[in-house]
Design a protein around this motif. Structure first.
Motif, PDB file in Angstrom:
ATOM      1  N   LEU A   1       4.001  -6.381   3.078  1.00  0.00           N
ATOM      2  CA  LEU A   1       3.587  -6.351   4.479  1.00  0.00           C
ATOM      3  C   LEU A   1       3.761  -4.935   5.022  1.00  0.00           C
ATOM      4  O   LEU A   1       4.853  -4.372   4.951  1.00  0.00           O
ATOM      5  N   THR A   2       2.673  -4.350   5.550  1.00  0.00           N
ATOM      6  CA  THR A   2       2.731  -3.039   6.191  1.00  0.00           C
ATOM      7  C   THR A   2       1.891  -3.086   7.459  1.00  0.00           C
ATOM      8  O   THR A   2       1.083  -4.003   7.659  1.00  0.00           O
TER       9      THR A   2
ATOM     10  N   ILE B   1      -1.494  -7.411   4.424  1.00  0.00           N
ATOM     11  CA  ILE B   1      -0.670  -8.289   3.594  1.00  0.00           C
ATOM     12  C   ILE B   1      -1.229  -8.253   2.177  1.00  0.00           C
ATOM     13  O   ILE B   1      -2.431  -8.473   1.974  1.00  0.00           O
ATOM     14  N   ALA B   2      -0.374  -7.960   1.225  1.00  0.00           N
ATOM     15  CA  ALA B   2      -0.767  -7.963  -0.188  1.00  0.00           C
ATOM     16  C   ALA B   2      -0.237  -9.244  -0.816  1.00  0.00           C
ATOM     17  O   ALA B   2       0.931  -9.336  -1.188  1.00  0.00           O
TER      18      ALA B   2
ATOM     19  N   SER C   1       0.860  -1.181   0.000  1.00  0.00           N
ATOM     20  CA  SER C   1       0.000   0.000   0.000  1.00  0.00           C
ATOM     21  C   SER C   1       0.897   1.231   0.000  1.00  0.00           C
ATOM     22  O   SER C   1       2.001   1.195   0.532  1.00  0.00           O
ATOM     23  N   PRO C   2       0.440   2.335  -0.590  1.00  0.00           N
ATOM     24  CA  PRO C   2       1.295   3.513  -0.747  1.00  0.00           C
ATOM     25  C   PRO C   2       1.707   4.111   0.593  1.00  0.00           C
ATOM     26  O   PRO C   2       0.962   4.077   1.572  1.00  0.00           O
ATOM     27  N   CYS C   3       2.918   4.669   0.653  1.00  0.00           N
ATOM     28  CA  CYS C   3       3.388   5.438   1.807  1.00  0.00           C
ATOM     29  C   CYS C   3       3.028   6.899   1.567  1.00  0.00           C
ATOM     30  O   CYS C   3       3.551   7.518   0.638  1.00  0.00           O
TER      31      CYS C   3
ATOM     32  N   ALA D   1       6.963   6.134   5.611  1.00  0.00           N
ATOM     33  CA  ALA D   1       8.084   5.917   4.692  1.00  0.00           C
ATOM     34  C   ALA D   1       9.335   5.508   5.453  1.00  0.00           C
ATOM     35  O   ALA D   1      10.095   4.645   5.001  1.00  0.00           O
ATOM     36  N   LEU D   2       9.556   6.093   6.628  1.00  0.00           N
ATOM     37  CA  LEU D   2      10.723   5.720   7.430  1.00  0.00           C
ATOM     38  C   LEU D   2      10.663   4.258   7.843  1.00  0.00           C
ATOM     39  O   LEU D   2      11.658   3.526   7.757  1.00  0.00           O
ATOM     40  N   PHE D   3       9.495   3.809   8.298  1.00  0.00           N
ATOM     41  CA  PHE D   3       9.360   2.412   8.711  1.00  0.00           C
ATOM     42  C   PHE D   3       9.488   1.478   7.520  1.00  0.00           C
ATOM     43  O   PHE D   3      10.016   0.373   7.626  1.00  0.00           O
ATOM     44  N   SER D   4       9.017   1.902   6.362  1.00  0.00           N
ATOM     45  CA  SER D   4       9.095   1.057   5.181  1.00  0.00           C
ATOM     46  C   SER D   4      10.530   0.908   4.698  1.00  0.00           C
ATOM     47  O   SER D   4      10.963  -0.185   4.326  1.00  0.00           O
ATOM     48  N   LEU D   5      11.288   1.999   4.712  1.00  0.00           N
ATOM     49  CA  LEU D   5      12.654   1.971   4.179  1.00  0.00           C
ATOM     50  C   LEU D   5      13.655   1.418   5.182  1.00  0.00           C
ATOM     51  O   LEU D   5      14.596   0.713   4.802  1.00  0.00           O
ATOM     52  N   GLY D   6      13.483   1.727   6.458  1.00  0.00           N
ATOM     53  CA  GLY D   6      14.474   1.325   7.451  1.00  0.00           C
ATOM     54  C   GLY D   6      15.585   2.355   7.563  1.00  0.00           C
ATOM     55  O   GLY D   6      15.854   3.140   6.644  1.00  0.00           O
TER      56      GLY D   6
END
Length: 709
Positions: free
Chosen positions: A678-679, A691-692, A62-64, A70-75
């Motif tokens: 996964l988000t 979950i996609a 799903s879009p950030c 975005a921080l949690f998605s990228l690390g």
């Protein structure tokens, strides 16, 4: 919509805005909130982050649409790399130094519009003020993209423009559309959302034309109007609101003149305060510095250059330390690094002993240590450093009153000053203490690099706590033990299976426990398959091409968890299943394990009387990829900050003894293995995991009515 170039790799930022971002990524305990605040003060860095988070390389289903997500998605590692790349381009690219004055104009416009949009969103009860802030911050993103991609043509247009309408007319004549439309198209392409994109696209429209538009569009439009800041060099920033802005405030939200002026003045003071803290001069081109002094801009570039130098040096050092095959080799590498990097030839490493009750140091190449110090307060600057976890410094002229061990350290290091750093690695017990022996001149020169030395000490600590390759040299024996364990575990599992068969026969086909026995048998079969994956991780279980029905699998797992966990805790487990139920091409065991872990976490996180919902949805297309959405939502207290910051990495469990803290890391690994996204979103009202699942529709039917791939 016209095709747009979505690259943000060269978007410029002011050096003053990049320095806090780099510092936040290197803090001893990286704080995502501090990092997000630093990033959200610069449109260029925010654009880089959002574009990367929504790219195919990091997309999680799903879009950030916020900086936090975005921080949690990228690390942290990826964000650190993005910030370092931006800093290097700022230092060595041609754009930054040549157009620094214009970057100040863009920075002030963006931050003023963002803060006004957020204040207006709160005042008018828009449910997502952070979305308004982000849209306001990005109003000039199209201008930055155009300036980077076509500087030769666009820079003269900017210089010649008398005001915003003149600039828009010139851009339409040259490019066919203005920078707001370009920015909106880019944001929409990145997946930020249509309303954020529209807010950027229409931020310059007259109030009468947007009065019936979406709430967010009106917020950003009014914020830009109230900002009263020019987009060109031909005018100076106005001190207050003009008549057009005051009329827009009344037209769009019914705000009176007094309130509009008060909001504008308050935000202007906030932006001026932020600029002052970053040493950004908002009053126009900086005057020529006096002889022998350095301008604020030049000082910021030097500071940014120092950060880049230190960060690249830390990356090199990390690789050097990691190459050590033994603890002794890593200690030698650390001391060699201190000499090559800082010019410090005299240093000592005190290492914490296995019992965590003392520290030891080797001066000579003997098997036994030359110093063993008990970890008691007041015994030495070494032990005090570790117990207090603070940097300590002593001067030779004051050494007479110190313990003898400290006086010995001065002589051994031939030092006029001793600096003592605790060696602390995240998530590990203290590794020891680093002692630097310095002359007065060395100490003075290194004072400005104390933050870098602290980061260097952290890298040394990480290297020292890592298991050495010697610990894994018996790989063959370990593999053999795994195979033996899997084989031996199969024996009791087989016995349990046999007894289940006997019990099933004794109870008869009509017994009410027949269903529960079937569930137990299926779970034991799954345990066996998990053990087989331990023996051969790459082997796919035979006959596990994917469940015939996602909804059936969800019902099976829910039935087990409901009976074993939820009912005993008074938790209501709800199913919200889509009538569309396509077959999936992912292993059923993986899905069962993913769901079981998420449901177990959700149940254990809630007090008696909680609620969990499992939902499936019809296949949809996200970023050109067909996926089947699956979600698990609870009404618990939300994930702890430490779990959120770990971003699915293993952490120490907050649930007490008997819990490993591995559940979410296992879920992350399994979703990656099956190619799923996964988000999660979490807060005081609960947590939702999305979950996609990849969806591969059946092939077209041939003349016989059967399908073909």
């Amino acid at each position: 919509m016209a095709r747009v170039n979505t690259a943000t790799g060269a978007l410029p930022s002011l050096p003053q805005a990049l320095i806090p971002v780099l510092d936040a990524t290197q803090a001893d305990e990286a704080d995502f909130q501090s990092l997000a605040r630093a990033i959200m003060q610069d449109a260029g860095m925010s654009g880089r982050l959002l574009q990367a988070a929504n790219s195919p390389f990091f997309y999680r289903g799903s879009p950030c649409r916020t900086i936090d997500r975005a921080l949690f998605s990228l690390g942290l590692d990826t964000v650190r790399s993005l910030a370092l790349t931006a800093a290097i381009q700022q230092l060595f690219g041609e754009f930054g130094p040549r157009h620094r004055g214009y970057l100040r104009v863009v920075w002030r416009r963006a931050l003023t519009t963002a803060n006004l949009a957020q204040v207006l969103a709160t005042l008018t009860r828009y449910p997502r003020p952070e979305e308004a802030y982000l849209a306001g911050l990005l109003i000039d993103i199209g201008r930055l993209i155009r300036l980077v991609e076509d500087e030769g043509h666009y820079w003269p247009i900017l210089q010649a423009a008398e005001d915003d309408p003149h600039l828009v007319a010139s851009e339409r004549e040259t490019y066919g559309r203005h920078y707001g439309e370009l920015g909106g198209d880019c944001l929409e392409t990145w997946g930020i959302g249509p309303f954020v994109a529209d807010a950027v696209r229409y931020h310059m429209e007259p109030a009468e034309r947007v009065r019936d538009a979406h709430h967010l569009v009106k917020l950003v439009n009014l914020a830009h109007s109230l900002g009263c800041l020019p987009a060109t060099f031909s005018a100076t920033a106005e001190a207050g609101c003009n008549e057009t802005a005051l009329a827009a405030a009344d037209t769009l939200f019914g705000l009176n003149e007094g309130l509009a002026r008060e909001l504008r003045g308050r935000v202007a003071e906030d932006v001026q305060r932020i600029a002052g803290s970053l040493e950004i001069d908002l009053d126009g081109p900086a005057p020529e510095p006096a002889a022998g002094t350095v301008s604020a801009d030049r000082a910021a570039e030097r500071a940014l250059g120092a950060r880049v130098r230190d960060l690249t040096e830390l990356q090199r050092i990390n690789g050097e330390l990691a190459r050590g095959a033994s603890l002794q080799e890593r200690c030698e590498a650390a001391r060699r690094t201190l000499f090559l990097t800082l010019g410090v030839s005299q240093s000592l490493l005190f290492l914490v002993d296995e019992d965590q009750q003392s520290v030891s140091a080797w001066v000579e190449d003997d098997e036994t240590p030359d110093f063993i110090l008990p970890l008691l307060p007041g015994r030495s600057l070494v032990t005090d450093t570790l117990l207090d976890r603070e940097i300590l410094r002593h001067e030779e002229e004051n050494a007479a009153g110190l313990p003898v061990i400290d006086q010995q350290l001065f002589r051994l290091c031939e030092a006029e000053r001793l600096w003592s750093f605790p060696l602390l690695a995240d998530g590990h017990p203290p590794a020891g203490v680093l002692i630097l022996g310095l002359t007065q001149d060395q100490a003075g020169a290194l004072e400005a690099r104390s933050d870098f030395i602290r980061s260097l000490a952290r890298e040394i600590a990480r290297a020292l706590v890592q298991p050495t390759p010697a610990a894994s040299r018996d790989d063959t024996k370990t593999e053999q033990r795994i195979r033996e364990t899997v084989h031996e575990a199969g024996n009791p599992l087989s016995i349990i299976q046999n007894y289940l068969g006997v019990l099933h026969h004794k109870l008869g086909e009509e017994h009410e426990a027949r269903h529960e026995l079937g569930l137990i048998k299926e779970e034991i079969d799954r345990v066996g398959r998990i053990l087989l994956r331990l023996r051969d991780p790459e082997a796919a279980p035979a006959g596990d091409a994917g469940p015939a029905s996602l909804n059936d699998l969800v019902r099976q797992v829910a039935d087990i968890v409901d009976g074993s966990l939820c009912r005993t805790r008074g938790i209501n487990l709800h199913l919200d299943l889509s009538p569309s139920d396509p077959p999936l091409s992912v292993p059923a065991d993986h899905l069962r394990q993913i769901l079981t872990n998420l449901l177990k976490n959700a149940a254990e996180a809630q007090a008696t009387g909680g609620e969990i919902t499992i939902a499936t949805r019809a296949p949809t297309t996200v970023n050109g990829r067909r996926v089947v959405p699956l979600s698990v939502t609870d009404k618990g207290p939300g994930l702890p900050p430490s779990v959120q910051a770990a971003a699915f990495a293993p952490v120490e469990s907050t649930k007490g003894p008997g819990h490993s803290g591995l559940g979410l890391s296992i879920v992350k690994r399994l979703t990656e293995e099956i190619g799923a996204g996964l988000t999660f979103t979490t807060g005081s009202a609960g947590t939702r995991f999305e979950i996609a699942l990849p969806h591969q529709p059946a092939g077209p039917a041939d003349a016989s009515g059967t399908t073909r791939p």
